[in-house]
Design an enzyme around this catalytic site. Structure first.
Site, PDB file in Angstrom:
ATOM      1  N   LYS A 283       0.863  -0.924   0.118  1.00 46.92           N
ATOM      2  CA  LYS A 283      -0.067  -0.534  -0.454  1.00 46.92           C
ATOM      3  C   LYS A 283       0.719   0.927   0.232  1.00 46.92           C
ATOM      4  O   LYS A 283       1.733   1.356   1.073  1.00 46.92           O
ATOM      5  CB  LYS A 283      -1.055  -0.391   1.568  1.00 46.92           C
ATOM      6  CG  LYS A 283      -2.117  -1.097   1.030  1.00 46.92           C
ATOM      7  CD  LYS A 283      -2.948  -0.926   1.929  1.00 46.92           C
ATOM      8  CE  LYS A 283      -3.922   0.407   2.048  1.00 46.92           C
ATOM      9  NZ  LYS A 283      -5.427   0.120   2.549  1.00 46.92           N
TER      10      LYS A 283
ATOM     11  N   GLU B  87     -19.414  -6.870  10.602  1.00 42.85           N
ATOM     12  CA  GLU B  87     -20.655  -6.605  11.450  1.00 42.85           C
ATOM     13  C   GLU B  87     -21.610  -7.811  11.815  1.00 42.85           C
ATOM     14  O   GLU B  87     -22.013  -7.168  12.977  1.00 42.85           O
ATOM     15  CB  GLU B  87     -20.929  -5.729  10.678  1.00 42.85           C
ATOM     16  CG  GLU B  87     -19.979  -4.656   9.826  1.00 42.85           C
ATOM     17  CD  GLU B  87     -19.645  -4.688   8.360  1.00 42.85           C
ATOM     18  OE1 GLU B  87     -18.776  -4.401   7.853  1.00 42.85           O
ATOM     19  OE2 GLU B  87     -19.972  -6.646   8.475  1.00 42.85           O
TER      20      GLU B  87
ATOM     21  N   ARG C  72     -25.473  -4.173   7.698  1.00 46.19           N
ATOM     22  CA  ARG C  72     -25.626  -5.304   6.915  1.00 46.19           C
ATOM     23  C   ARG C  72     -25.174  -6.353   8.662  1.00 46.19           C
ATOM     24  O   ARG C  72     -25.605  -7.711   8.385  1.00 46.19           O
ATOM     25  CB  ARG C  72     -24.274  -5.089   6.998  1.00 46.19           C
ATOM     26  CG  ARG C  72     -23.917  -4.635   5.832  1.00 46.19           C
ATOM     27  CD  ARG C  72     -22.246  -4.819   5.875  1.00 46.19           C
ATOM     28  NE  ARG C  72     -21.957  -5.649   4.262  1.00 46.19           N
ATOM     29  CZ  ARG C  72     -20.734  -5.954   3.975  1.00 46.19           C
ATOM     30  NH1 ARG C  72     -20.266  -5.522   4.686  1.00 46.19           N
ATOM     31  NH2 ARG C  72     -20.805  -6.566   2.391  1.00 46.19           N
TER      32      ARG C  72
END
Length: 614
Positions: free
Chosen positions: A278, A363, A391
């Site tokens: 990244k 979640e 969710r």
């Protein structure tokens, strides 16, 4: 400066380049990306890490006929630049500009709209099966990060894909530096070997030959798994029914091209593991990829990020409260589904590591895990974005509310979120929360009230939710050690005539502005559930027009609760419900978006005047 990049307006142009030109194109893309995002803000680290992969995918696959499905979509800026939207990057995440995520109505190359995590494999599998049903040789590719692989939906899709045998390629973009060490010449060589048709044919042939000798077939499979397991972590994915390839260096264009070219010719479910860095190409982002994950405008020469204001954000208010309350109550535990920084839990994680739990992008698990802790006498605080709480709706109802467990939800990003657009807006939470029995729902009007509500909710002993917006509030000074709020009680903040405005949460400030212009009464309702029915009835009897204002959709929201209250008591009064419209709102400046919805002071006053005239 961008000699090659300026010639690329579609993947067809990209495919005309010679292979030895592609490293220069990658360098130009990185330079353009850093310059562009420094002026607009956006997701930088993840996009810098997928430059070579994006080039290779559009080179080898016949996009858009072959389908690329990018998980979440944080890494699609280069994809947009290579598919005719380079010039549009100057309007990235702005009103009228291109979205920060893939969007089907923006380009035929955006095959699936994303924004939430762990959906790519399911969507790409659907596309692969569709191609199989119509007898097409089109390929479907899901590009998913190692973080998104913590979401259970990704594994549900893997499990299903292995049983269907469609031509699906899953690319795991692994940018966790702690597991990047296996990348090297040997692994790249093995990946090319295992992705080749000779290896695939040899494997199928040996399986057919050994079928008549089950013990030998089983021995051979186990031997292959053992040998591959010594150099690759692919045994798990093989068990799902995929042919595992990798890990390979995701920044080596030659290796990527060779491997993808081989895989493009293979049949059935394929799994390619690549390792990337990244922030690659911008040293500051390499050193702190989290800071530059979702970054505002910044000075690229020194990396200094523009700060929007001096007031603490609601997220910071929550983070400070969490640390203070944890110091007072050792039963407090903090839970986040992979949003430590975004939810303001960094300091808490450092001070109370034994009571901090990042459960990954899961979640549903986060809420049921909290319920289990609550069963054993702990006091879980789940920090979660409004859009992500959607969710875990069943878990909230089934595992927490039905059992009346003391789980507290700190719901960030309630209402509009600006540049992230419709996929991240918290437009629906007041509607979907207020219908759940046993749940107390609060919405603070300012920073001080937010802290007060957090304490109130934490000490309730029953399910509770405090819902606050993104960014800063009106700048009210925070007072520590306030008394808990009386449950279900609002307050009148301004006395006026004829019109009463019932403001919920963030809408108090613009409601007061409108009221000054109209000489209206304003109530800070504070609680969406239980509603202050006594205050509602009093204001209804004393005014000719009752106006409800909320940063939530009108349908089923706080205004609906007020109307239901009046109907139960047989009171007939002219009403006006103001809130978010019945549509998905695109990205833009948050203040301008609220004004466009008529939810600033001028818009509220205008709507009331129009209703009063009619």
């Amino acid at each position: 400066m961008f000699k090659l990049l300026e010639t690329i307006n579609s993947p067809d142009d990209l495919r005309k380049l010679e292979r030895d030109q592609l490293p220069q194109l990658a360098a130009e893309l990185r330079e353009f990306l850093i310059e562009s995002v420094s002026k607009t803000g956006g997701h930088l680290s993840s996009n810098l890490g997928t430059v070579e992969l994006t080039i290779a995918l559009h080179t080898i696959f016949n996009t858009p006929e072959d389908k690329l499905v990018w998980d979440v979509g944080h890494q699609t800026y280069v994809h947009k630049m290579l598919t005719g939207r380079r010039a549009a990057m100057s309007g990235l995440r702005m009103k009228g500009g291109i979205a920060g995520f893939p969007k089907r109505d923006e380009s035929p190359y955006d095959t699936f709209g994303t924004g939430h995590s762990s959906t790519s494999i399911s969507a790409a599998l659907g596309m692969a099966v569709a191609a199989k049903l119509r007898g097409s040789d089109e390929r479907a590719v899901a590009i998913i990060g190692d973080g998104a692989m913590t979401g259970g939906m990704a594994f549900e899709a893997l499990n299903n894909a292995g049983a269907i045998d469609a031509n699906l390629l899953v690319i795991l973009n692994d940018n966790d530096m702690s597991i990047s060490r296996p990348v090297g010449a040997l692994n790249n060589y093995l990946a090319k070997l295992m992705s080749g048709r000779f290896y695939a044919a040899m494997r199928r042939g040996s399986e057919k030959m050994l079928k008549g000798m089950p013990p030998m077939l089983e021995f051979t499979k186990r031997a292959e798994e053992h040998i591959k397991g010594m150099v690759t972590p692919g045994t798990m994915f093989e068990e799902f029914g995929f042919n595992y390839i990798g890990p390979i260096d995701g920044h080596d264009i030659d290796v990527l091209l060779d491997t993808l070219s081989n895989i493009r010719k293979l049949e059935g479910p394929q799994f390619l593991h690549i390792v990337t860095q990244k922030g690659k190409g911008y040293p500051l982002a390499e050193e702190d990829c989290q800071l530059y994950h979702g970054v505002g405008k910044f000075d690229r020469s020194n990396g200094i990020v523009s700060k929007p204001g001096t007031h603490p954000t609601y997220t910071e208010v929550f983070g400070n409260w969490l640390c203070d309350m944890a110091g007072q109550d050792e039963k407090l535990v903090g839970i986040t589904p992979a949003m430590c920084e975004g939810s303001g839990m960094v300091e808490f994680a450092e001070k109370f590591p034994d009571r901090y739990f990042d459960v990954g992008i899961a979640e549903q698990h986060a809420l049921t895990f909290a319920a289990g802790l609550a069963c054993e006498g702990y006091k879980p605080v789940v920090a979660i974005y409004s859009t992500f709480l959607q969710r875990a709706y069943d878990q909230l109802i089934h595992d927490i509310a039905i059992q009346n467990l003391p789980v507290m939800l700190a719901i960030d990003r309630g209402g509009l979120v600006g540049a992230d657009g419709a996929t991240h807006a918290g437009s629906f939470d007041l509607s979907y929360l207020r219908c759940i029995p046993n749940l107390t729902v609060m919405a603070p009007a300012d920073e001080n009230e937010c802290r007060q509500m957090l304490s109130t909710a934490f000490r309730l002993g029953t399910p509770s939710a405090v819902r606050y917006p993104r960014g800063t509030g009106p700048g009210v000074a925070i007072q520590p050690n306030l008394q808990d709020l009386p449950i279900g009680k609002g307050e009148v903040r301004r006395e006026g005539h004829h019109v009463a405005i019932l403001a919920f949460g963030s809408m108090l400030a613009p409601a007061l502005q409108a009221a000054d212009q109209l000489d209206a009464t304003v109530a800070n309702m504070r609680f969406v559930k239980p509603l202050d029915e006594e205050l509602v009835l009093k204001l209804a009897r004393e005014h000719a027009l009752l106006v409800t204002v909320e940063e939530n959709v009108v349908q089923g929201g706080a205004g609906s609760a007020v109307a239901e209250c009046l109907a139960r008591h047989g009171l007939h009064i002219t009403m006006l419900h103001l809130g978010l419209p019945d549509e998905f709102l695109e990205q833009g400046n948050p203040a301008q978006m609220l004004a466009d919805c008529g939810l600033d002071g001028a818009g509220i006053a205008r709507a009331i005047q129009e209703r009063s005239v009619n």
